[in-house]
Scaffold this active site. Sequence first.
Site, short mmCIF file in Angstrom:
data_model
loop_
_atom_site.label_atom_id
_atom_site.label_comp_id
_atom_site.label_asym_id
_atom_site.label_seq_id
_atom_site.Cartn_x
_atom_site.Cartn_y
_atom_site.Cartn_z
N ARG A 52 -11.13 0.21 14.94
CA ARG A 52 -10.97 1.04 13.74
C ARG A 52 -11.91 0.45 12.69
O ARG A 52 -13.12 0.48 12.87
CB ARG A 52 -9.49 1.04 13.33
CG ARG A 52 -9.08 2.20 12.47
CD ARG A 52 -7.58 2.21 12.19
NE ARG A 52 -7.13 1.08 11.42
CZ ARG A 52 -5.86 0.87 11.03
NH1 ARG A 52 -4.92 1.73 11.37
NH2 ARG A 52 -5.53 -0.17 10.32
N TYR A 82 15.23 30.52 7.54
CA TYR A 82 14.05 31.23 8.02
C TYR A 82 14.01 31.30 9.53
O TYR A 82 14.19 30.28 10.21
CB TYR A 82 12.78 30.52 7.54
CG TYR A 82 12.53 30.59 6.05
CD1 TYR A 82 12.63 31.80 5.36
CD2 TYR A 82 12.18 29.45 5.35
CE1 TYR A 82 12.38 31.85 4.00
CE2 TYR A 82 11.92 29.49 4.00
CZ TYR A 82 12.03 30.70 3.31
OH TYR A 82 11.79 30.74 1.97
N LYS A 132 0.84 -1.21 0.00
CA LYS A 132 0.00 0.00 0.00
C LYS A 132 0.87 1.25 0.00
O LYS A 132 2.07 1.19 0.31
CB LYS A 132 -0.91 -0.01 1.23
CG LYS A 132 -0.16 0.06 2.55
CD LYS A 132 -1.11 -0.10 3.74
CE LYS A 132 -0.35 -0.06 5.06
NZ LYS A 132 -1.24 -0.36 6.21
N MET A 167 11.04 24.42 2.37
CA MET A 167 10.26 23.59 1.45
C MET A 167 11.16 22.75 0.54
O MET A 167 10.87 21.59 0.27
CB MET A 167 9.35 24.47 0.59
CG MET A 167 8.38 23.66 -0.25
SD MET A 167 7.31 24.68 -1.28
CE MET A 167 6.35 25.55 -0.07
C1 LIG Z 1 -0.51 -1.53 6.83
C2 LIG Z 1 -1.19 -2.78 7.20
C3 LIG Z 1 -0.44 -3.96 7.42
C4 LIG Z 1 1.07 -3.97 7.46
O1 LIG Z 1 1.47 -3.39 8.69
P1 LIG Z 1 3.03 -3.30 9.09
O2 LIG Z 1 3.02 -2.84 10.49
O3 LIG Z 1 3.64 -2.33 8.15
O4 LIG Z 1 3.57 -4.67 8.90
C5 LIG Z 1 -1.13 -5.13 7.65
N1 LIG Z 1 -2.48 -5.15 7.69
C6 LIG Z 1 -3.23 -4.04 7.51
C7 LIG Z 1 -4.70 -4.13 7.60
C8 LIG Z 1 -2.61 -2.82 7.28
O5 LIG Z 1 -3.36 -1.72 7.12
#
Ligand SMILES: *Cc1c(COP(=O)(O)O)cnc(C)c1O
Length: 382
Positions: free
Chosen positions: A140, A274, A41, A322
């Site tokens: 969640r 800055y 992801k 930036m």
């Molecule tokens: C991001 C994610 C993972 C991987 O988590 P890590 O801590 O990076 O290994 C696994 N399952 C779900 C549902 C996630 O959102």
Amino acid sequence: MTETPLPRRARAEIDLGALRANVRTLRARVGPHVRVMAVVKADAYGHGAVRCARAALEAGADWLGTATPQEALALRAAGITGVPLMCWLWAPGDPWDRGIEAGLDMSVSGMWALAEVVEAARRTGGTARVQLKADTGLGRNGCQPADWPELVEAALKAEADGLVRVTGLWSHLACADEPRHPSIAAQLDVFRSMLDLAERAGVVPEVRHIANSAAALTLPEAHFDMVRPGIAVYGISPSPDLGTAAGLGLRPVMSLKGSVALVKRVPAGHGVGYGHHYVTEAETTLGLVPLGYADGVPRHASGRGPVLVGGTVRRVAGRVAMDQFVVDLGGEEPGAGAEAVLFGPGDRGEPTAEDWAVAADTIAYEIVTRIGARVPRVYLGE
Ligand SMILES: *Cc1c(COP(=O)(O)O)cnc(C)c1O
């Protein structure tokens, strides 16, 4: 043949050999009967989703995982087919039809999502691969235990109608990176009872899974049929509490490098950047590093972020801007074009993404994930 010149201003080197080795380490750690889903992801945590997905598959990953359906569809469009690919973050109106056509495993956490996926299956004439997500305590995404019987029953009815196939039952842990946290055992108990209810009702899942990197590395009782490592694939420890990357047998995949764009001598008492949050104590040399918060260098690390220049680790002097920041080179004159290494594996004296996480009061996940699109990725070991 001429070699492509390396991007000069800045680059993120992605060591695909290290990524493959990390996947093999995870594979060996969980044993032959547990499948490994490489989580790619967020553009593979900033490393480049398509290349990292391919490298993970070469090293023995069995599944791929993304958050959004758009991320998963992009992998299919890039030609990554014939491998199970799951995505879990759906919003109302998302492209369930295309998910069915692309053979995605689609996570369903509630009745609205099941209704949309069933409707899409009717429209397309396909059978949707659906994984039911349980909220075993994370609070969640996922279905609460009280709502689980209704969701399971509705999914089984859709399965009987040939509209969906329930391929998986799954959940996610809240505190897997905190060794012996009481919520871990509690969540595993809830998960087992939610699995039990679904399987007694008639669900025959291909995979049951709950483990992220931390659980894959340290909690064999959480492995079930599959583990879902993300950060460990990229060679970063999920938490300093679990040990260092090297201690876990992992090697960081991303190195962030730039060229020093200017070196100049300045007198004592000279303000830098800055707000003049840094003022030189004595006559010294300043080096300009052409990377800034638009590239993902955290502004929160102003005055603290470490950088290796000419064999010495320097700190960001003053604010990260930036597009650039400055380091005090203490009178040394490495010359314009000298390499500035913000982070890497850490075995050549350079800082790590974890060091930047400490400097910016965050986690290493955020450091690598936020490296911006303006920084070219350069792949090693393809
Ligand atoms: C991001 C994610 C993972 C991987 O988590 P890590 O801590 O990076 O290994 C696994 N399952 C779900 C549902 C996630 O959102």
